[in-house]
Scaffold this active site. Structure first.
Site, PDB file in Angstrom:
ATOM      1  N   LYS A  81       0.847  -1.206   0.000  1.00 17.90           N
ATOM      2  CA  LYS A  81       0.000   0.000   0.000  1.00 17.90           C
ATOM      3  C   LYS A  81       0.880   1.253   0.000  1.00 17.90           C
ATOM      4  O   LYS A  81       1.871   1.316   0.755  1.00 17.90           O
ATOM      5  CB  LYS A  81      -0.929  -0.011   1.214  1.00 17.90           C
ATOM      6  CG  LYS A  81      -1.979   1.101   1.196  1.00 17.90           C
ATOM      7  CD  LYS A  81      -2.960   0.993   2.382  1.00 17.90           C
ATOM      8  CE  LYS A  81      -4.016   2.078   2.341  1.00 17.90           C
ATOM      9  NZ  LYS A  81      -4.970   2.030   3.465  1.00 17.90           N
ATOM     10  N   SER A 156     -10.010   2.099   2.273  1.00 17.62           N
ATOM     11  CA  SER A 156      -9.090   2.833   1.447  1.00 17.62           C
ATOM     12  C   SER A 156      -8.039   1.975   0.728  1.00 17.62           C
ATOM     13  O   SER A 156      -7.430   2.438  -0.234  1.00 17.62           O
ATOM     14  CB  SER A 156      -8.343   3.852   2.314  1.00 17.62           C
ATOM     15  OG  SER A 156      -7.591   3.209   3.322  1.00 17.62           O
ATOM     16  N   SER A 180     -10.538  -0.260   6.512  1.00 13.71           N
ATOM     17  CA  SER A 180      -9.875  -0.188   5.202  1.00 13.71           C
ATOM     18  C   SER A 180      -9.135  -1.433   4.754  1.00 13.71           C
ATOM     19  O   SER A 180      -8.615  -1.458   3.638  1.00 13.71           O
ATOM     20  CB  SER A 180      -8.907   0.986   5.166  1.00 13.71           C
ATOM     21  OG  SER A 180      -9.623   2.170   4.950  1.00 13.71           O
TER      22      SER A 180
HETATM   23  N1  GLN Z   1     -13.662   4.389   5.395  1.00 10.39           N
HETATM   24  C1  GLN Z   1     -13.183   4.880   6.651  1.00 10.39           C
HETATM   25  C2  GLN Z   1     -12.765   6.326   6.522  1.00 10.39           C
HETATM   26  O1  GLN Z   1     -12.977   6.878   5.502  1.00 10.39           O
HETATM   27  C3  GLN Z   1     -12.030   4.033   7.137  1.00 10.39           C
HETATM   28  C4  GLN Z   1     -10.772   4.324   6.433  1.00 10.39           C
HETATM   29  C5  GLN Z   1      -9.625   3.491   6.913  1.00 10.39           C
HETATM   30  O2  GLN Z   1      -9.778   2.477   7.591  1.00 10.39           O
HETATM   31  N2  GLN Z   1      -8.434   3.961   6.599  1.00 10.39           N
HETATM   32  O3  GLN Z   1     -12.238   6.915   7.402  1.00 10.39           O
END
Ligand code: GLN
Length: 502
Positions: A81, A156, A180
């Site tokens: 990532k 994400s 995410s």
């Molecule tokens: N979708 C969630 C957010 O937008 C979690 C994102 C994540 O786990 N990095 O914050």
């Protein structure tokens, strides 16, 4: 052979390499070929560099030829990532503000992948600074779901989930702050794990919300995820919240894969209204399956879980508003309007206005507001109290049961573009995953079937902090039983991607 190699599990590839049947270079080349063939459509990667990849693979082959004893994943390619720093590759966190930035150092996770002999094949696309559930917040365009390229791969860490689901890499790293890793794994039909908070190092991970950010593995099966978990976990003195305890025996648990005598709690508050019927149907099947495998299933109430989402959307933006202050146009990446006539403050404002996308700006504003004097107690302080109540719900639940289960996500993968203008709808994708982040628990998502729309559904299994082995044990049991029923992994049901002529 090259096509076949990309279908193998990480454990199988490691075995083939260790026994000398194929070289790490062959395996890396097969995956580079696959990326060249399908990534124009999937767009999982922000950066792939064949030369660097092959050099890493060659080094593994040389170490082995020299008689060095290598770890159980040596020579296996991994998609990384783009939120982890890498000294030999750019790191952007999906943001324009870091376009072209070359970090001067490796994140601890990166360094441990290298030490384990894993071959980093590229950096994967992600929502900007890991804020989002679809990768549509990436400054570099969305990644597409290999099951249906008109749909999102989750976020994400959507580049990582798509890379693994599209056979571009058998393994990938992700970070899970609110879901995410688990949500993208669920909507692409693969395995994703959020380890216990503090179990995997945040050093060199570009911070979003430091009290929540947790690196973890993606794989096409539970054992591979466990092997990767073991390879990069463990205490790191460079991370102040790193846990100084032995890594839970996750590989052993994944190999064991049984639920006999285990008590499983179905969380009453996660499911029902707002969940797609096809998702609930597969979840209910999974609960029946667990019972048939010998688990004792009961319903458990976690009364404060309904407040997890609002608490998260105060705590995470508050921490992000503070963490993202470092992007000041002086130290990293983009600098706009520095023509000798403007003050540093003006340059900073221009750079942040141009370098950050709309969702990141929304979060910085929300967080700055929640932390401002006069509002701090009402918003940030209150959210922290709610966080404690959610932790207590988990504690009470784990007095009655060994693991908790729920659907990982309320819906299957939605079409690209569907939720971009509706932040609330986007946030709801993490309804079921956020409680484990707020409390720090270990949790996994494993594929549990297809919804009526033909898209994959994930089963979430949650365990107490430091009981990561339990989510692997139960996840592997579910995986084994379902693969027996299906005659193979769920991912085998995904339509083939059209390979570009090369
Ligand atoms: N979708 C969630 C957010 O937008 C979690 C994102 C994540 O786990 N990095 O914050």
């Amino acid at each position: 052979m090259s096509g076949e190699l990309t279908r193998r599990s990480a454990a199988e590839l490691a075995e083939l390499i260790a026994s000398g049947q194929v070289s790490a270079v062959d395996v890396a080349q097969a995956h580079l070929d696959r990326i060249a063939a399908v990534d124009g459509e999937v767009r999982a990667f922000l950066h792939v560099d064949a030369e660097t990849t092959l050099a890493q693979a060659r080094a593994v082959d040389e170490r082995r030829a020299a008689g060095e004893r290598l770890g159980p994943l040596a020579g296996v390619p991994i998609a990384h990532k783009d939120v982890f720093t890498t000294a030999d590759m750019p790191t952007t966190a999906g943001s324009r503000i870091l376009q072209g930035w070359r970090p001067p150092y490796d994140a601890t996770i990166t360094a441990r992948l290298r030490a384990a002999g894993l071959v980093i094949i590229g950096k994967t696309n992600m929502d900007e600074f890991a804020m989002g559930s679809s990768t549509e917040n990436s400054a570099y365009g969305p990644t597409r779901n290999p099951w249906d390229t008109s749909r999102i791969p989750g976020g994400s860490s959507g580049g990582s989930s798509a890379a693994v689901a599209a056979y571009e890499a058998p393994l990938a790293t992700g970070t899970d702050t609110g879901g995410s890793i688990r949500q993208p794994a669920a909507v692409t039909g693969i395995v994703g794990v959020k380890p216990t908070y503090g179990g995997s190092s945040r050093y060199g991970l570009i911070a979003f919300a430091s009290s929540l950010d947790t690196p973890g593995p993606f794989a096409r099966n539970v054992l591979d995820a466990a092997l990767l978990h073991e390879a990069f976990s463990g205490h790191d003195p460079m991370d102040s919240t790193s846990i100084d305890r032995p890594v839970p025996p996750v590989v052993e648990a994944a190999r064991r894969g049984d639920v006999a005598g285990l008590r499983v709690g179905v969380v009453r508050e996660l499911g029902g209204e707002g969940y797609q019927p096809g998702v609930l149907a597969r979840f209910n099947d999974s609960v029946e399956l667990l019972e048939s495998l010998g688990a004792k299933v009961v319903e458990v109430s976690c009364p404060h879980f309904g407040y997890a989402l609002p608490a998260y959307y105060l705590i995470a933006p508050s921490e992000c508003s503070s963490n993202l202050a470092r992007f000041d146009a002086m130290r990293y990446g983009l600098r706009v309007g520095d023509d000798g006539t403007r003050s540093a403050e003006e340059v900073m404002a221009l750079t942040r206005a141009e370098g950050f996308g709309p969702e990141v700006k929304r979060r910085i504003m929300l967080g700055t507001y929640a932390l401002s004097s006069g509002y701090y107690d009402a918003y940030y302080g209150k959210a922290q109290q709610v966080r404690t109540l959610i932790t207590r719900d988990f504690d009470a639940a784990f007095e009655q049961v060994d693991v908790l289960v729920s659907p990982t996500t309320p819906t299957t993968a939605f079409p690209i573009g569907d939720r971009v203008d509706d932040p609330m709808a986007m946030y709801l994708a993490d309804l079921a995953t956020i409680p484990a982040n707020l409390a720090g628990n270990a949790a996994i998502s494993v594929p549990c079937g297809l919804s009526d729309d033909g898209l994959p559904v994930g089963l979430q299994i949650m365990a107490p902090t430091l009981a990561d082995d339990r989510v692997y044990r139960v996840g592997a049991a579910v995986e084994r039983a379902l693969e027996d029923r299906w005659g193979g992994p769920l991912l085998a049901k995904a339509p083939e991607l059209a390979e570009a002529d090369r």
